[in-house]
Write a protein that holds these residues in place. Structure first.
Motif, short mmCIF file in Angstrom:
data_model
loop_
_atom_site.label_atom_id
_atom_site.label_comp_id
_atom_site.label_asym_id
_atom_site.label_seq_id
_atom_site.Cartn_x
_atom_site.Cartn_y
_atom_site.Cartn_z
N LEU A 20 -48.01 8.37 -86.15
CA LEU A 20 -49.04 8.51 -87.17
C LEU A 20 -48.62 7.82 -88.46
O LEU A 20 -49.43 7.12 -89.09
N ALA A 21 -47.37 7.98 -88.86
CA ALA A 21 -46.88 7.35 -90.09
C ALA A 21 -46.93 5.83 -89.97
O ALA A 21 -47.31 5.15 -90.93
N GLU A 22 -46.59 5.30 -88.81
CA GLU A 22 -46.63 3.84 -88.64
C GLU A 22 -48.07 3.32 -88.69
O GLU A 22 -48.35 2.33 -89.36
N LYS A 23 -48.97 4.00 -88.00
CA LYS A 23 -50.37 3.57 -88.02
C LYS A 23 -50.95 3.69 -89.43
O LYS A 23 -51.69 2.81 -89.89
N PHE A 27 -52.44 0.75 -91.84
CA PHE A 27 -53.78 0.81 -92.42
C PHE A 27 -53.73 0.68 -93.94
O PHE A 27 -54.53 -0.03 -94.53
N THR A 28 -52.78 1.37 -94.57
CA THR A 28 -52.74 1.35 -96.03
C THR A 28 -52.30 0.01 -96.58
O THR A 28 -52.48 -0.24 -97.77
N SER A 29 -51.76 -0.84 -95.76
CA SER A 29 -51.40 -2.18 -96.24
C SER A 29 -52.49 -3.21 -95.89
O SER A 29 -52.28 -4.40 -96.05
N LEU A 74 -46.05 8.83 -97.49
CA LEU A 74 -45.97 7.74 -96.51
C LEU A 74 -44.93 6.72 -96.93
O LEU A 74 -44.13 6.25 -96.11
N LEU A 75 -44.89 6.39 -98.20
CA LEU A 75 -43.91 5.44 -98.71
C LEU A 75 -42.49 5.97 -98.53
O LEU A 75 -41.58 5.24 -98.11
N LYS A 76 -42.28 7.23 -98.81
CA LYS A 76 -40.95 7.82 -98.67
C LYS A 76 -40.51 7.82 -97.21
O LYS A 76 -39.36 7.52 -96.89
N ASN A 77 -41.43 8.14 -96.30
CA ASN A 77 -41.10 8.13 -94.88
C ASN A 77 -40.72 6.74 -94.42
O ASN A 77 -39.72 6.55 -93.72
N SER A 78 -41.47 5.75 -94.84
CA SER A 78 -41.18 4.37 -94.47
C SER A 78 -39.83 3.93 -95.04
O SER A 78 -39.05 3.25 -94.36
N GLU A 79 -39.56 4.32 -96.26
CA GLU A 79 -38.28 3.97 -96.90
C GLU A 79 -37.11 4.58 -96.14
O GLU A 79 -36.10 3.91 -95.90
N ARG A 80 -37.24 5.83 -95.74
CA ARG A 80 -36.15 6.49 -95.02
C ARG A 80 -35.90 5.86 -93.66
O ARG A 80 -34.77 5.70 -93.22
#
Length: 122
Positions: A20-23, A27-29, A74-80
């Motif tokens: 879900l975080a990847e999708k 989408f947000t980009s 979402l940004l924090k998850n992607s960063e981690r």
């Protein structure tokens, strides 16, 4: 609830949240999401210009706040996840260099090859 690093939960398998975080990140980009954000900002500006009742202005403002909070998570998850992937690669490179100095290829070479493809897994 867990306090583990998001990239380490569940081993090499990705859970539903990771998918879900990847999708969501994809989408947000996208230009579509940018357009939706512009629309939301336009609605807020229009609500202020039209002097709509306070309840509607609060709803528009709270919607923007909710979107901002979700994007921050979402940004924090992607960063981690990116941080974890980089650290795995660095560890594998260090181990492969040690094996290279010793003159015999070993499991670190395989770990290095696996770490290079870690973005596909996290």
């Amino acid at each position: 609830m867990t306090l583990e690093h998001p990239a380490e939960r569940g081993g090499n398998e990705r859970d539903r949240f990771a998918h879900l975080a990847e999708k969501s990140s994809n989408f947000t980009s996208s230009p579509t999401f940018f357009g939706l954000c512009l629309l939301l900002v336009g609605i807020v500006i229009g609500a202020h210009a039209a002097k709509v009742p306070m309840a509607w202005m609060m709803l528009a403002g709270e919607s923007m706040t909710a979107v901002t909070l979700l994007l921050l998570a979402l940004l924090k998850n992607s960063e981690r996840r990116a941080e974890h992937a980089i650290q795995r690669k660095l560890d594998a490179i260090a181990a492969a260099l040690i094996e290279l100095q010793e003159g015999e290829p070993g499991p670190a070479q395989r770990d290095l090859q696996e770490a290079i493809r870690v973005e596909d897994q996290t």
